[in-house]
Each structure stands twice: as structure tokens, then as C-alpha cells.
Design a protein around this motif. Structure first.
Motif, PDB file in Angstrom:
ATOM      1  N   LYS A 268       0.822  -1.216   0.000  1.00 26.75           N
ATOM      2  CA  LYS A 268       0.000   0.000   0.000  1.00 26.75           C
ATOM      3  C   LYS A 268       0.854   1.262   0.000  1.00 26.75           C
ATOM      4  CE  LYS A 268      -1.832  -1.219   3.917  1.00 26.75           C
ATOM      5  NZ  LYS A 268      -1.143  -2.475   4.224  1.00 26.75           N
ATOM      6  N   SER A 269       1.777   1.347   0.957  1.00 23.79           N
ATOM      7  CA  SER A 269       2.600   2.556   1.047  1.00 23.79           C
ATOM      8  C   SER A 269       3.475   2.715  -0.189  1.00 23.79           C
ATOM      9  CB  SER A 269       3.476   2.523   2.302  1.00 23.79           C
ATOM     10  OG  SER A 269       2.677   2.551   3.461  1.00 23.79           O
ATOM     11  N   THR A 270       3.983   1.597  -0.687  1.00 23.42           N
ATOM     12  CA  THR A 270       4.832   1.667  -1.876  1.00 23.42           C
ATOM     13  C   THR A 270       4.052   2.235  -3.062  1.00 23.42           C
ATOM     14  OG1 THR A 270       6.074  -0.244  -1.088  1.00 23.42           O
ATOM     15  CG2 THR A 270       6.328   0.327  -3.413  1.00 23.42           C
TER      16      THR A 270
ATOM     17  N   HIS B 139       2.245  10.902   5.108  1.00 24.27           N
ATOM     18  CA  HIS B 139       2.876   9.600   5.265  1.00 24.27           C
ATOM     19  C   HIS B 139       2.516   8.939   6.575  1.00 24.27           C
ATOM     20  CE1 HIS B 139       5.413   9.611   1.739  1.00 24.27           C
ATOM     21  NE2 HIS B 139       5.649  10.886   1.960  1.00 24.27           N
ATOM     22  N   GLN B 140       2.718   7.612   6.572  1.00 21.08           N
ATOM     23  CA  GLN B 140       2.515   6.796   7.747  1.00 21.08           C
ATOM     24  C   GLN B 140       3.401   7.294   8.891  1.00 21.08           C
ATOM     25  OE1 GLN B 140       2.975   2.820   6.415  1.00 21.08           O
ATOM     26  NE2 GLN B 140       2.178   1.880   8.272  1.00 21.08           N
ATOM     27  N   GLU B 141       4.629   7.696   8.558  1.00 18.74           N
ATOM     28  CA  GLU B 141       5.509   8.269   9.560  1.00 18.74           C
ATOM     29  C   GLU B 141       5.474   9.780   9.371  1.00 18.74           C
ATOM     30  OE1 GLU B 141       7.028   6.245   7.078  1.00 18.74           O
ATOM     31  OE2 GLU B 141       6.534   4.399   8.133  1.00 18.74           O
TER      32      GLU B 141
ATOM     33  N   LEU C 239      -3.841   9.658   2.416  1.00 23.70           N
ATOM     34  CA  LEU C 239      -3.618   9.565   3.858  1.00 23.70           C
ATOM     35  C   LEU C 239      -3.224   8.143   4.203  1.00 23.70           C
ATOM     36  CD1 LEU C 239      -6.759  11.365   3.740  1.00 23.70           C
ATOM     37  CD2 LEU C 239      -5.359  12.194   5.627  1.00 23.70           C
ATOM     38  N   ASP C 240      -1.979   7.974   4.641  1.00 26.18           N
ATOM     39  CA  ASP C 240      -1.474   6.642   4.950  1.00 26.18           C
ATOM     40  C   ASP C 240      -1.580   6.432   6.461  1.00 26.18           C
ATOM     41  OD1 ASP C 240      -0.253   4.183   4.954  1.00 26.18           O
ATOM     42  OD2 ASP C 240       1.502   4.811   3.785  1.00 26.18           O
ATOM     43  N   GLU C 241      -2.584   5.699   6.876  1.00 29.85           N
ATOM     44  CA  GLU C 241      -2.876   5.466   8.290  1.00 29.85           C
ATOM     45  C   GLU C 241      -2.909   6.746   9.116  1.00 29.85           C
ATOM     46  OE1 GLU C 241      -1.297   2.088  10.282  1.00 29.85           O
ATOM     47  OE2 GLU C 241      -0.736   1.180   8.395  1.00 29.85           O
TER      48      GLU C 241
ATOM     49  N   SER D 233       7.879  -2.595   5.815  1.00 28.02           N
ATOM     50  CA  SER D 233       6.626  -1.851   5.840  1.00 28.02           C
ATOM     51  C   SER D 233       6.342  -1.442   7.281  1.00 28.02           C
ATOM     52  CB  SER D 233       5.490  -2.719   5.306  1.00 28.02           C
ATOM     53  OG  SER D 233       5.040  -3.615   6.286  1.00 28.02           O
ATOM     54  N   GLY D 234       5.501  -0.403   7.436  1.00 22.39           N
ATOM     55  CA  GLY D 234       5.221   0.152   8.762  1.00 22.39           C
ATOM     56  C   GLY D 234       4.803  -0.904   9.769  1.00 22.39           C
ATOM     57  N   GLY D 235       3.884  -1.767   9.372  1.00 24.56           N
ATOM     58  CA  GLY D 235       3.377  -2.782  10.289  1.00 24.56           C
ATOM     59  C   GLY D 235       4.447  -3.794  10.663  1.00 24.56           C
TER      60      GLY D 235
HETATM   61 MG   LIG Z   1       2.403   1.110   4.917  1.00 21.66          MG
END
Ligand SMILES: [Mg+2]
Ligand SMILES: Nc1ncnc2c1ncn2[C@@H]1O[C@H](COP(=O)(O)OP(=O)(O)OP(=O)(O)O)[C@@H](O)[C@H]1O
Length: 503
Positions: free
Chosen positions: A42-44, A86-88, A165-167, A405-407
Motif C-alpha cells: 500500500k505505502s509503496t 505519510h505513515q511516519e 492519507l497513509d494510516e 513496511s510500517g506494520g
Molecule cells: Mg504502509
């Protein structure tokens, strides 16, 4: 016509095929949820869209309103109306809110930055996102949720047509989430398209007009939000039916391992103010104690001070296995047999350019080293077993954690603390940002630890998780435990009623 079409997108990293032939289409003025397990891509995909992974580093085509586009920078994508959160979080901590929002786009006259104008405009955008702080506040003074709102204000100020919007809600309080939902609905009404990534299914169903599911770097399906349900999306994500969400097994709690008496914690900045007020707690071996409460109730301050990781003042009695302990820092806590998986795992948990193996063994040097020489084989053995148990998706143990990945980064932090072989394991929002399949693995692991006699405190804002996994539940409200419930009697309603101050 679609506002956005991503056609046959493939993207590889050394040793990893992150995306293989993804198709993804978004209409104008819709909220389109992008779902998938940790590491699904997803993020990629969103980094490809937002110009972070530049044209030519991937294959396939991006079309905006039917027109083919190639982005060679983030600025290129922004010119095409695309902005990503971003997620971060990525704000510059030492700058003010205004400086951050207009970074690189400061209003200038004859080369001189017009500060009055900059802060005036900042105030307008902050108003839009409902953030009531002065525009010249330093970002370092903001909580994570407030920083998220600044990011959104920044994106809006760029007159975005497609907002990613990533998380976004991972770290927001309930009221901040409501503000965000309001903003997104308003954007939709104004014809802005939103791509929304979240592991929180209720949010996805509340917002999404369409839902696309990715699995292993491929598009599985796109469905209208109104004619699908939670179970269908989850089974598309994990590739199998997932009937059971919470593996409850009977626990037999034994002797008390932790006792906290008359415990208070003071606010970090407002020195006179208590965030935890004279609380008591007992925790027994072999039990899962859930702590429920609204965000901001003081739960994180409570456990981080117990763990010696709180920067403010605290006092009270703490006994571990009947002996009084004085935990002043994390080393004391680890030696006393405690482990804490923090909610803000990114900042407190990992060294991003170090590999998976070293990150996991960081807290557990005594296990893998003798006379300070690190035993590489031991490190590999332990690392490997946790990578398997937690299903961490990584090319190898030598992969830098920052490329996961974030998770999966979060799972590394969890593995790191499990490896320290604690007596008392404190999990602060352990499954935030973690996909449904992996959640189940973490619950199973908790049950196994309980069998081994570990005692677990779990803070969670997800009530089904608290009710599904805890043996006993304490509800915290405004710095005090206002209610204790056995899991048999706990319901979302009675927990919420207590958490919000009712009885
Ligand atoms: Mg991600
Ligand atoms: N910069 C990178 N270098 C190497 N591998 C990467 C890089 N970025 C992502 N990957 C890999 O690509 C795959 C997809 O990762 P991605 O971050 O897109 O997943 P995700 O769907 O966003 O997951 P999550 O829900 O955990 O955030 C993962 O296997 C990840 O390790």
C-alpha cells in the motif's frame, strides 16, 4: 472518467517484488480506501503516486484525468495536485507550524520572507483543521495527533486534488478522528479525491465510497463500500476466511507479581498538575490485565513511568514479587523483569538503519552475548524464531529495519521486547497499525506467554480487543481507575460509560 488511473504498476527493491502489475483507479470526489495486510504494498504504491519513488524506478503508467504523467520528484506530483500524508510523520521538529506548512514556498517580496503573511495564512489553515494553537508554535511542542493535523493543513494549503492519507488516525484521539472525518467529508463535497489507508475497518466502512484490496503486491479487487462488509474485505486481504478474531483460552492467574500503591504521575510540562492520581493496581502471574480508557486518560503516562521511561515526576510504591523496587530508567526496568512495547514504536523502539536482527537483540544483550562479545549464531537463532512467530515480512535478518513496511517494523519492536524474556510485559496499543491476520498471531503469542507464567498489561483503545483478550479490565478516566470488570461482565457500553466519566 477517472481522476486517477494507475495501470500495471510494478516496483522492485533488491530481493523484494513490492508491486506486481497493480491496477488502481480513483474517481473524482470519492474516498477510496486501500486495504491489505502489512507488507502488501500500500505505502509503496502511494510513494509511486506521490513522486517519492520516481518515474523510471517502476514500470507502468500513471494518468491524471486521462493524461499520462511522469513524476521525477515530489514537487512534480504536487504540481499535478497530489499530496501525501505519510505513515511516519515528517515535520521538522525545530521549526514552527507556519515554517513547516510553507517550507520551500514561503511568501516573499523582493526575496524577503513575509512573516506576517505566512503566519496569517497558517492561522487560516489551522482553523480549517480545527487546531487551536498559535501558528508560531514550535512543532516539538505538539502531540502526535496535533502534528497529524498540521500535516493535513499543509496538504490542504497546496490546493490538493488527490489527497493520500497513509494510516492517518493511528495516533489521533477520538475527537481528533472526528475532526478528520469532518474534513474528509468536506473535501469530498468539494470534489477532492482521497485515498485512505487504514487497518481500522470501522473507519474504512464509515468513509469509503470504494475499497481496493491489495495482497502480495497485486490488486485483488475493487468493491463499492456500500455493498461489501468487514468479513468480505478481511478474507480478500488475508486470502482465507478469518472466522475467529480473538483466541480466548482459559488462564489460571497465580501469585501477585506486581503491586502498585498510591501512585501518582505529574504532567511533563504543567508541573503542578497530576495526570495520574493515587492509583492502586495488582497484577498476577498468568493473567492479562486490560486497561481501557479514552486517549489522554493517562494510561501511557502511567505505564511509561512504571517502566522508567517517563520524563516527568512520579511517586508511589512499586513492588515486584513482593519486593519494593525503585525504577529510575529503562535499564532498571529491564533488570527488574519488565518489558514495555510503546505506542509510539517508531520513535522509542527502533534504529532504522540497523538490521532486523540487531534491533531485536538490542534489549537482550545478555541473552546473545557472553563477556560482551555478541554471539552471532545465537542472535540469528533468536531472531529467526521471532520472525517466524510474528510472521515478519522481511527479505532477511540483515535487512535494514527502515525498509520494512510500517506494520512489520512494529512487529520487530514487539519481537525485541518478547525476547527480553520478561516477567511483566506491558503492551501499549500492541496491534495499532497491524493487519487483522497478524493481530491474531500476536494474540496467540500473548496466550503462550501467559502459559509460561508471564503477566501482561495491555492498553488498548480497541474495545473488542480489550474485551476479547483480557481476563480482567480496569477502566481509566482522568488519571484514575474508575472501574474494574471481569471479562464476563465487560461490554463496549459499560466500558465506554465508565471511560467517559459515567458509572
Ligand atoms: Mg504502509
Ligand atoms: N525502500 C525499500 N527498500 C526495500 N524494500 C522495501 C522498501 N519499501 C518497501 N519495501 C518492501 O516492499 C513491501 C511492501 O511494503 P509497503 O510499505 O508498501 O507495505 P504496506 O502495505 O504499506 O504495509 P503496512 O500495512 O505494514 O504499512 C514490503 O515487503 C517492504 O519490506
Amino acid at each position: 472518467m477517472f481522476a486517477l488511473e494507475m495501470i500495471d504498476i510494478s516496483k522492485e527493491f533488491p530481493g523484494v517484488k513490492a508491486l506486481s502489475g497493480v491496477n488502481f483507479k480513483v474517481r473524482q470526489g470519492e474516498i477510496h480506501a486501500l486495504c491489505g495486510e502489512n507488507g502488501a504494498g500500500k505505502s509503496t504504491l502511494m510513494k509511486v503516486l506521490s513522486g517519492l519513488h520516481t518515474a523510471r524506478t517502476y514500470s507502468g503508467e500513471i494518468r491524471i484525468n486521462g493524461e499520462k504523467k511522469e513524476f521525477y520528484s515530489i514537487a512534480d506530483a504536487e504540481k499535478a495536485g497530489i499530496a501525501i500524508i505519510h505513515q511516519e510523520l515528517a515535520l521538522v521538529k525545530d521549526m514552527t507550524i507556519g515554517e513547516n506548512i510553507f517550507l520551500g514556498r514561503e511568501p516573499k517580496k523582493r526575496g524577503v520572507i513575509q512573516w506576517d503573511e505566512l503566519y496569517h495564512n497558517t492561522a487560516i489553515w489551522l482553523e480549517r483543521v480545527g487546531l487551536r494553537v498559535s501558528p508560531d508554535t514550535s512543532v516539538s511542542h505538539l502531540g502526535i495527533g496535533q502534528q497529524q493535523l498540521v500535516e493535513i493543513a499543509k496538504a490542504l494549503s497546496k490546493h490538493t486534488k488527490i489527497l493520500i492519507l497513509d494510516e492517518p488516525t493511528a495516533a489521533l484521539t477520538e475527537s481528533e478522528v472526528e475532526i478528520l472525518m469532518g474534513i474528509l467529508n468536506q473535501l469530498r463535497a468539494n470534489g477532492v479525491s482521497c485515498i485512505y489507508i487504514s487497518h481500522k475497518m470501522p473507519e474504512v466502512f464509515r468513509l469509503a465510497d470504494s475499497i481496493t484490496v491489495l495482497r502480495d503486491g497485486q490488486t485483488i479487487d475493487t468493491l463499492p463500500g456500500s455493498s461489501t462488509n468487514d468479513d468480505q474485505i478481511v478474507s480478500l486481504m488475508v486470502g482465507r476466511e478469518l472466522t475467529e478474531r480473538y483466541p480466548r483460552v482459559p488462564h489460571q492467574p497465580k501469585e501477585t507479581v506486581l503491586e502498585v500503591r498510591n501512585y501518582s504521575v505529574w504532567h511533563k510540562e504543567k508541573k503542578g498538575q497530576k495526570v495520574i492520581r493515587n492509583v492502586h493496581l495488582t497484577l498476577r502471574k498468568g493473567e492479562i490485565l486490560g486497561i481501557a480508557g479514552l486517549m489522554g486518560a493517562g494510561r501511557t503516562e502511567f505505564v511509561s513511568s512504571l517502566f522508567g521511561a517517563y520524563e516527568g515526576k512520579f511517586e508511589g510504591e512499586v513492588l515486584i514479587e513482593g519486593k519494593q523496587v525503585h525504577i529510575r530508567n529503562i535499564t532498571d526496568a529491564v533488570l527488574a523483569g519488565m518489558a514495555l512495547v510503546t505506542e509510539d514504536r517508531k520513535r522509542q523502539g527502533l534504529i532504522l538503519n540497523m538490521d532486523v536482527k540487531s534491533n531485536m537483540t538490542m534489549a537482550n544483550m545478555h541473552r546473545v552475548s557472553r563477556y560482551s562479545v555478541i554471539n552471532e549464531n545465537e542472535e540469528i537463532k533468536w531472531g529467526q524464531s521471532y520472525v517466524q512467530e510474528l510472521k515478519i515480512k522481511t527479505a532477511s535478518l540483515e535487512t535494514p529495519v527502515g525498509t520494512l513496511s510500517g506494520g512489520n517494523q512494529q512487529k520487530v519492536v514487539i519481537g525485541k521486547w518478547l525476547m527480553s524474556n520478561p516477567k511483566i510485559l506491558i503492551l501499549d496499543e500492541p496491534t495499532r497499525g497491524i493487519d487483522v491476520g497478524a493481530k491474531f498471531e500476536i494474540y496467540n503469542l500473548m496466550n503462550r506467554l501467559i502459559d509460561q507464567g508471564v503477566a501482561i498489561i495491555m492498553i488498548s483503545s480497541e474495545l473488542p480487543e480489550i474485551i476479547g483478550m483480557s481476563d480482567r479490565i480496569l477502566v481509566m478516566s482522568e488519571g484514575q481507575f474508575v472501574r474494574e470488570l471481569d471479562y464476563h461482565e465487560a461490554t463496549q457500553e459499560n466500558i465506554m460509560a465508565s471511560a467517559t466519566g459515567g458509572r
